[in-house]
Write a protein that holds these residues in place. Structure first.
Motif, PDB file in Angstrom:
ATOM      1  N   ASP A  50      28.522  41.034  39.217  1.00 31.09           N
ATOM      2  CA  ASP A  50      29.208  42.103  38.366  1.00 31.09           C
ATOM      3  C   ASP A  50      28.959  41.716  36.966  1.00 31.09           C
ATOM      4  N   GLN A  51      29.592  43.265  36.792  1.00 32.53           N
ATOM      5  CA  GLN A  51      29.962  43.090  34.747  1.00 32.53           C
ATOM      6  C   GLN A  51      31.183  41.866  34.814  1.00 32.53           C
ATOM      7  N   THR A  52      31.356  41.682  32.911  1.00 30.92           N
ATOM      8  CA  THR A  52      32.332  40.813  32.529  1.00 30.92           C
ATOM      9  C   THR A  52      33.662  40.809  33.919  1.00 30.92           C
ATOM     10  N   VAL A  53      34.132  39.538  34.279  1.00 34.03           N
ATOM     11  CA  VAL A  53      35.102  40.007  34.294  1.00 34.03           C
ATOM     12  C   VAL A  53      36.690  39.464  33.867  1.00 34.03           C
ATOM     13  N   ARG A  54      37.047  40.488  34.186  1.00 27.85           N
ATOM     14  CA  ARG A  54      38.967  40.768  33.568  1.00 27.85           C
ATOM     15  C   ARG A  54      39.727  40.434  34.041  1.00 27.85           C
ATOM     16  N   ILE A  55      41.242  39.914  33.482  1.00 31.42           N
ATOM     17  CA  ILE A  55      42.109  40.396  34.253  1.00 31.42           C
ATOM     18  C   ILE A  55      43.415  40.312  33.395  1.00 31.42           C
ATOM     19  N   GLN A  56      44.445  41.468  33.828  1.00 28.17           N
ATOM     20  CA  GLN A  56      45.375  41.167  32.277  1.00 28.17           C
ATOM     21  C   GLN A  56      47.244  40.812  33.515  1.00 28.17           C
ATOM     22  N   LEU A  57      47.680  40.070  32.204  1.00 22.89           N
ATOM     23  CA  LEU A  57      49.342  39.396  32.794  1.00 22.89           C
ATOM     24  C   LEU A  57      49.839  40.821  31.776  1.00 22.89           C
ATOM     25  N   VAL A  58      50.710  40.786  32.788  1.00 22.00           N
ATOM     26  CA  VAL A  58      52.440  41.874  32.315  1.00 22.00           C
ATOM     27  C   VAL A  58      53.471  40.941  32.784  1.00 22.00           C
ATOM     28  N   THR A  59      54.024  40.655  31.603  1.00 26.67           N
ATOM     29  CA  THR A  59      55.188  40.979  32.185  1.00 26.67           C
ATOM     30  C   THR A  59      56.766  42.209  32.531  1.00 26.67           C
ATOM     31  N   ARG A  60      56.397  42.124  31.032  1.00 30.03           N
ATOM     32  CA  ARG A  60      57.158  44.115  31.380  1.00 30.03           C
ATOM     33  C   ARG A  60      56.480  44.734  30.968  1.00 30.03           C
ATOM     34  N   ASP A  61      56.004  46.172  30.964  1.00 30.27           N
ATOM     35  CA  ASP A  61      55.889  47.154  30.125  1.00 30.27           C
ATOM     36  C   ASP A  61      56.286  47.413  29.052  1.00 30.27           C
ATOM     37  N   ALA A  62      55.865  47.585  27.249  1.00 30.49           N
ATOM     38  CA  ALA A  62      56.638  47.221  26.471  1.00 30.49           C
ATOM     39  C   ALA A  62      57.405  49.218  26.108  1.00 30.49           C
ATOM     40  N   SER A  63      56.227  50.099  26.909  1.00 30.41           N
ATOM     41  CA  SER A  63      57.157  51.309  26.574  1.00 30.41           C
ATOM     42  C   SER A  63      57.379  51.826  28.077  1.00 30.41           C
ATOM     43  N   GLU A  98      49.821  55.260  21.614  1.00 31.77           N
ATOM     44  CA  GLU A  98      50.822  53.487  21.451  1.00 31.77           C
ATOM     45  C   GLU A  98      50.392  53.095  20.386  1.00 31.77           C
ATOM     46  N   PRO A  99      51.462  52.091  19.591  1.00 33.83           N
ATOM     47  CA  PRO A  99      51.209  51.831  18.448  1.00 33.83           C
ATOM     48  C   PRO A  99      50.458  50.554  18.262  1.00 33.83           C
ATOM     49  N   TRP A 100      50.004  50.007  19.737  1.00 31.75           N
ATOM     50  CA  TRP A 100      48.722  48.699  19.456  1.00 31.75           C
ATOM     51  C   TRP A 100      48.226  49.248  19.656  1.00 31.75           C
ATOM     52  N   GLY A 101      46.872  50.636  19.275  1.00 35.05           N
ATOM     53  CA  GLY A 101      46.219  51.219  19.685  1.00 35.05           C
ATOM     54  C   GLY A 101      45.579  51.879  20.728  1.00 35.05           C
ATOM     55  N   VAL A 102      45.912  52.464  21.628  1.00 36.35           N
ATOM     56  CA  VAL A 102      45.346  53.424  22.511  1.00 36.35           C
ATOM     57  C   VAL A 102      46.905  54.233  22.772  1.00 36.35           C
ATOM     58  N   HIS A 103      45.620  55.478  23.703  1.00 31.32           N
ATOM     59  CA  HIS A 103      46.183  56.426  24.776  1.00 31.32           C
ATOM     60  C   HIS A 103      45.971  56.812  25.827  1.00 31.32           C
ATOM     61  N   VAL A 114      51.212  52.351  41.105  1.00 39.33           N
ATOM     62  CA  VAL A 114      51.612  54.024  39.725  1.00 39.33           C
ATOM     63  C   VAL A 114      50.276  53.026  38.369  1.00 39.33           C
ATOM     64  N   PHE A 115      49.267  53.477  38.179  1.00 41.98           N
ATOM     65  CA  PHE A 115      48.396  53.515  38.171  1.00 41.98           C
ATOM     66  C   PHE A 115      48.722  53.916  36.046  1.00 41.98           C
ATOM     67  N   ASN A 116      48.165  52.705  34.771  1.00 43.07           N
ATOM     68  CA  ASN A 116      48.067  53.134  33.579  1.00 43.07           C
ATOM     69  C   ASN A 116      46.814  53.399  33.448  1.00 43.07           C
ATOM     70  N   ILE A 117      46.857  55.264  32.834  1.00 48.32           N
ATOM     71  CA  ILE A 117      44.954  55.718  32.397  1.00 48.32           C
ATOM     72  C   ILE A 117      45.330  55.586  30.626  1.00 48.32           C
ATOM     73  N   VAL A 118      43.809  54.721  30.570  1.00 51.34           N
ATOM     74  CA  VAL A 118      44.385  55.127  29.356  1.00 51.34           C
ATOM     75  C   VAL A 118      42.650  54.710  28.598  1.00 51.34           C
ATOM     76  N   ASN A 119      42.645  55.013  27.003  1.00 49.01           N
ATOM     77  CA  ASN A 119      41.704  54.916  26.402  1.00 49.01           C
ATOM     78  C   ASN A 119      41.726  54.043  24.809  1.00 49.01           C
ATOM     79  N   HIS A 120      41.434  53.672  24.451  1.00 46.12           N
ATOM     80  CA  HIS A 120      41.437  52.907  22.993  1.00 46.12           C
ATOM     81  C   HIS A 120      41.573  54.006  22.090  1.00 46.12           C
ATOM     82  N   ASP A 121      42.115  54.022  20.776  1.00 44.51           N
ATOM     83  CA  ASP A 121      42.186  54.544  19.800  1.00 44.51           C
ATOM     84  C   ASP A 121      41.303  54.744  19.186  1.00 44.51           C
ATOM     85  N   ASN A 122      40.427  55.579  18.600  1.00 42.84           N
ATOM     86  CA  ASN A 122      39.241  55.106  17.877  1.00 42.84           C
ATOM     87  C   ASN A 122      39.579  55.392  16.266  1.00 42.84           C
TER      88      ASN A 122
END
Length: 122
Positions: A50-63, A98-103, A114-122
């Motif tokens: 497959d492509q690059t393997v990635r995973i995110q760990l989340v304690t709670r969403d900041a917003s 968001e202040p950390w650079g995503v829309h 629930v899904f987070n639909i996201v793009n990184h700000d340029n």
């Protein structure tokens, strides 16, 4: 909606306490990024299957008041937001820069996930 990448968002109580399992046992890299409440880990190289393997760990969403089960990256988050509204799906967190650079925004699927639909700000 065009999907670029899907990341599982795993709820954990404590990212530093969980880190060893994901880095030492699963062999993922140490934090690709870490904002304290969310950290991303990935394989150092793409796998043979497959492509690059990635995973995110989340304690709670900041917003948002709810945590997503996955983050779906798309090149045009505004168009995705309009499509979600047109289809009548429940928006549980509005389109936000968001202040950390995503829309991003959160949408609830008919099955309740629930899904987070996201793009990184340029």
């Amino acid at each position: 909606m065009e999907v670029i990448r899907v990341l599982a968002d795993l709820h954990v109580a404590d990212i530093p306490a969980a880190r060893g399992f994901y880095t030492e046992f699963l062999g993922l890299s140490t934090d690709d990024f870490n904002l304290g409440w969310v950290a991303q880990f990935s394989a150092s190289e793409p796998s043979a299957y497959d492509q690059t393997v990635r995973i995110q760990l989340v304690t709670r969403d900041a917003s948002a008041q709810v945590d997503p089960v996955a983050s779906i990256l798309t090149p045009d988050v505004t168009a995705a937001y309009e499509e979600v509204k047109q289809r009548g799906y429940e928006i549980v967190y509005p389109l936000t820069h968001e202040p950390w650079g995503v829309h991003r925004f959160f949408v609830r699927a008919p099955d309740g996930n629930v899904f987070n639909i996201v793009n990184h700000d340029n």
